[in-house]
Design a protein around this motif. Structure first.
Motif, PDB file in Angstrom:
ATOM      1  N   GLU A  79       4.032 -58.555 -11.585  1.00  0.00           N
ATOM      2  CA  GLU A  79       4.700 -57.953 -10.419  1.00  0.00           C
ATOM      3  C   GLU A  79       6.169 -57.805 -10.807  1.00  0.00           C
ATOM      4  O   GLU A  79       6.817 -58.794 -11.149  1.00  0.00           O
ATOM      5  N   GLU A  95      10.169 -56.168 -10.239  1.00  0.00           N
ATOM      6  CA  GLU A  95      11.174 -55.624  -9.329  1.00  0.00           C
ATOM      7  C   GLU A  95      12.261 -54.900 -10.134  1.00  0.00           C
ATOM      8  O   GLU A  95      12.569 -55.305 -11.257  1.00  0.00           O
ATOM      9  N   GLU A 142      11.867 -53.175  -1.753  1.00  0.00           N
ATOM     10  CA  GLU A 142      12.017 -54.640  -1.693  1.00  0.00           C
ATOM     11  C   GLU A 142      13.217 -55.014  -0.817  1.00  0.00           C
ATOM     12  O   GLU A 142      13.822 -54.183  -0.160  1.00  0.00           O
ATOM     13  N   GLU A 174       9.608 -52.607  -5.837  1.00  0.00           N
ATOM     14  CA  GLU A 174       8.689 -53.512  -6.539  1.00  0.00           C
ATOM     15  C   GLU A 174       7.398 -52.771  -6.826  1.00  0.00           C
ATOM     16  O   GLU A 174       6.937 -51.967  -6.012  1.00  0.00           O
TER      17      GLU A 174
HETATM   18 MG    MG Z   1       9.113 -59.017  -4.725  1.00  0.00          MG
END
Ligand code: MG
Ligand code: GLU
Length: 422
Positions: A126, A128, A174, A181
């Motif tokens: 994940e 960002e 985000e 993200e």
């Molecule tokens: Mg995040």
């Protein structure tokens, strides 16, 4: 204008940047075998370009050999050059693996986990980043307005990911201004790391086509929340059956999962210099920024180092077991995904091998700076063994000089320097 398609073959090196060489696409059949020429010191290129220190000097030849399974060919359809690259392995000229190849390091970690427990790690990154094609406005956190104002970037990025063979999961605005993200679907470890590299490059490539940038620097601005790279992970057996969840056990974690996570916590002080490997990484790991500051394992807490994620609407035990997983939150995009994931897997495998129990009591603090983290890394004989002497020496030297070269900068200057590069 006449044009001929080019291909690039790349590695994602110690700096976490993607580097390699290009050639005409028609030469690809030959290049699939011999790759492109490389040197030991190419591994030591700093994030800012110069080779500051190297154990390899100017001597030696290697090659980056493309992995035919990791080919990205994306035509953005706007007349721009086709984005055509392979991720590959750094090999000796006789074709054998080079001991400092980042993908080979991850393969070794995967083997270690298999030997320790007959298990594999399934992971999804994940990530960002800031998208510069939108101005920040108050109230933008998770806002539909911010989602709309990024305009066609999200759609172009999503299409590029899919065309590149990465399965997109979510894309969102985000918490921070201009911050977005992306999550993608889980894969076996090596593919997950390849996909993390490709995801960053597709964000950068899509933003570039639109005249903007995707900035993954861990802390683009000292006043704002950082950009994390969270590794979602679970264990499966050799048949692919999920084995992380065990009702009735502490935190509902199976025995191997408990030992694995205990290993990660145990080695965290040393591996922090691998997963959060830049001076700015330590401006991200501060209180009140949704980033970890202590070495802990907590259920459903986004401030934890290791977070046991929730399961959603799991109607059957099998579905619950399938969803159940843990998120490693102490990493960022200054780290090569290969090295960060390797460190976590090696640490977890060591926890299983030694049967380490989950720790109790007050959790220790994460290192507060890169030099402190490097001291912890350099003191770990276990981690040195995972790397091998040459690779360990190269890694520690690389990072020490990076910390030294940037030591005099103010937080704002430091953040600006890294935002230019990442
Ligand atoms: Mg995040
Ligand atoms: N931006 C936070 C970080 O630096 C993470 C926010 C979240 O996704 O929970 O890790």
């Amino acid at each position: 204008m006449i044009r001929e398609e080019l291909v690039f073959v790349a590695t994602c090196d110690i700096s976490g940047l993607v580097r390699g060489k290009g050639f005409p696409a028609r030469e690809l059949p030959a290049r699939l075998n011999k790759g492109v020429g490389w040197t030991g010191s190419n591994l030591m290129m700093s994030p800012f370009g110069p080779i500051w220190d190297t154990p390899f000097g100017t001597a030696g030849d290697f090659m980056i050999v493309p992995d035919p399974a990791v080919e990205v060919r994306v035509d953005f359809g706007d007349g721009s050059a086709i984005e055509h690259f392979f991720l590959g392995d750094i090999r000796n000229t006789d074709g054998s693996a080079w001991e400092c190849c980042p993908r080979e390091f991850l393969r070794r970690a995967v083997r270690q986990l298999d030997e320790a427990a007959g298990l594999r790690l399934v992971a999804a990154f994940e990530q960002e980043f800031l998208y510069t094609g939108i101005s920040g406005r108050p109230g933008d956190a998770y806002a539909l307005g911010a989602f709309r104002r990024q305009d066609s970037f999200g759609e172009t990025f999503t299409a590029a990911l899919r065309a590149a063979g990465v399965v997109p999961d979510t894309f969102l605005a985000e918490y921070g201004p201009r911050q977005f993200e992306v999550t993608v679907m889980p894969q076996p470890a090596l593919t997950a790391a390849d996909h993390a590299v490709i995801t960053r490059e597709m964000a950068r490539a899509a933003a570039h086509r639109l005249g903007h940038r995707a900035i993954f620097s861990p802390k683009p601005d000292p006043e704002l929340v950082g950009n994390g790279v969270h590794i979602h992970m679970s264990l499966v057996d050799r048949a692919g059956v999920p084995v992380t969840h065990a009702p009735g056990e502490p935190m509902e974690l199976s025995r191997p999962a408990q030992h694995f996570l205990a290993g990660v916590l145990h080695h965290m002080p040393a591996i922090c210099a691998i997963t959060a490997p830049s001076p700015v990484s330590y401006h991200r790991l501060v209180p009140n920024a949704w980033a970890p500051t202590v070495i802990d394992l907590v259920r459903q807490d986004r401030g934890a180092c290791l977070r046991i994620c929730p399961t959603f609407a799991a109607a059957t035990p099998a579905e619950l077991t399938r969803q159940f997983h843990v998120e490693f939150r102490s990493s960022d995009a200054a780290a090569s995904p290969y090295l960060a994931l390797s460190a976590v897997i090696f640490a977890g495998a060591d926890g299983i091998r030694r049967g380490l129990p989950l720790p109790t009591g007050t959790p220790p603090e994460l290192p507060h700076s890169l030099p402190e983290a490097l001291d912890r890394l350099a003191a770990s004989e276990t981690v040195a063994q995972w790397f091998g002497l040459t690779h360990f020496d190269a890694y520690v030297r690389f990072k020490r000089v990076e910390a030294e070269k940037l030591a005099g900068l103010s937080p704002a200057e430091l953040c600006a320097r890294y935002a230019e590069v990442y």
